[in-house]
Each structure stands twice: as structure tokens, then as C-alpha cells.
Design a protein around this motif. Structure first.
Motif, short mmCIF file in Angstrom:
data_model
loop_
_atom_site.label_atom_id
_atom_site.label_comp_id
_atom_site.label_asym_id
_atom_site.label_seq_id
_atom_site.Cartn_x
_atom_site.Cartn_y
_atom_site.Cartn_z
N GLN A 72 47.86 91.20 49.02
CA GLN A 72 48.73 90.49 48.10
C GLN A 72 48.23 89.08 47.80
O GLN A 72 48.72 88.41 46.92
N GLY A 73 47.29 88.58 48.56
CA GLY A 73 46.67 87.29 48.27
C GLY A 73 47.11 86.13 49.15
O GLY A 73 46.57 85.05 49.03
N ARG A 74 48.07 86.32 50.04
CA ARG A 74 48.47 85.18 50.85
C ARG A 74 47.56 85.03 52.07
O ARG A 74 47.07 86.00 52.62
N LYS A 75 47.34 83.79 52.48
CA LYS A 75 46.47 83.51 53.61
C LYS A 75 47.15 83.98 54.89
O LYS A 75 48.30 83.67 55.14
N ILE A 76 46.41 84.73 55.71
CA ILE A 76 46.94 85.28 56.96
C ILE A 76 46.37 84.54 58.17
O ILE A 76 47.11 84.06 59.00
N LEU A 77 45.07 84.47 58.27
CA LEU A 77 44.41 83.84 59.42
C LEU A 77 43.28 82.94 58.93
O LEU A 77 42.65 83.23 57.92
N TYR A 78 43.02 81.89 59.68
CA TYR A 78 41.88 81.02 59.39
C TYR A 78 41.26 80.61 60.72
O TYR A 78 41.98 80.16 61.62
N PHE A 79 39.95 80.78 60.84
CA PHE A 79 39.23 80.41 62.06
C PHE A 79 38.05 79.54 61.70
O PHE A 79 37.44 79.72 60.64
N GLU A 80 37.69 78.64 62.58
CA GLU A 80 36.47 77.86 62.43
C GLU A 80 35.61 78.05 63.67
O GLU A 80 36.13 78.13 64.78
N ASN A 81 34.31 78.13 63.44
CA ASN A 81 33.33 78.20 64.53
C ASN A 81 33.62 79.31 65.53
O ASN A 81 33.73 79.07 66.73
N THR A 82 33.76 80.53 65.03
CA THR A 82 34.00 81.67 65.92
C THR A 82 33.22 82.88 65.43
O THR A 82 32.92 82.99 64.24
N ASN A 83 32.88 83.75 66.35
CA ASN A 83 32.21 85.01 66.00
C ASN A 83 33.11 86.20 66.27
O ASN A 83 32.70 87.34 66.10
N LEU A 84 34.35 85.96 66.72
CA LEU A 84 35.26 87.02 67.08
C LEU A 84 36.61 86.77 66.42
O LEU A 84 37.12 85.66 66.44
N ILE A 85 37.19 87.82 65.84
CA ILE A 85 38.49 87.72 65.17
C ILE A 85 39.46 88.64 65.87
O ILE A 85 39.22 89.84 65.97
N ASP A 86 40.57 88.11 66.35
CA ASP A 86 41.62 88.91 66.98
C ASP A 86 42.62 89.31 65.91
O ASP A 86 43.35 88.47 65.38
#
Length: 50
Positions: free
Chosen positions: A9-23
Motif C-alpha cells: 500500500q506504500g506506507r513505511k514499515i521498517l527502516y534500518f541503517e548499517n545492518t545486513n540482517l532484517i527481522d
């Protein structure tokens, strides 16, 4: 590396900086768009959480 995930739908869910793994364990089932920005460029991909 910056990683931004949006539900279809276009809304931001998650934002990460400087990571190689997404939970994604806390995300609801659905289709998501992942935008990964690195020094080498931008990559956009989709994934489905069941």
C-alpha cells in the motif's frame, strides 16, 4: 547500507541503517517492497511474508 521496507500500500514499515540482517517476524502476512541503498547503488525487490 540503508534498508527501507514498505507494504504494497506504500506506507513505511521498517527502516534500518548499517545492518545486513532484517527481522521480519513482527510483520503481518503480505507482499512487501524492500529498498536497499548501498555505496554501490540502489536495489528494489519484493518479498512475500506468509
Amino acid at each position: 547500507m540503508d534498508i527501507l521496507q514498505r507494504k504494497i500500500q506504500g506506507r513505511k514499515i521498517l527502516y534500518f541503517e548499517n545492518t545486513n540482517l532484517i527481522d521480519v517476524s513482527n510483520l503481518q502476512s503480505g507482499l512487501y517492497i524492500t529498498r536497499i541503498q548501498t555505496e554501490d547503488g540502489l536495489q528494489v525487490s519484493n518479498f512475500i511474508k506468509k
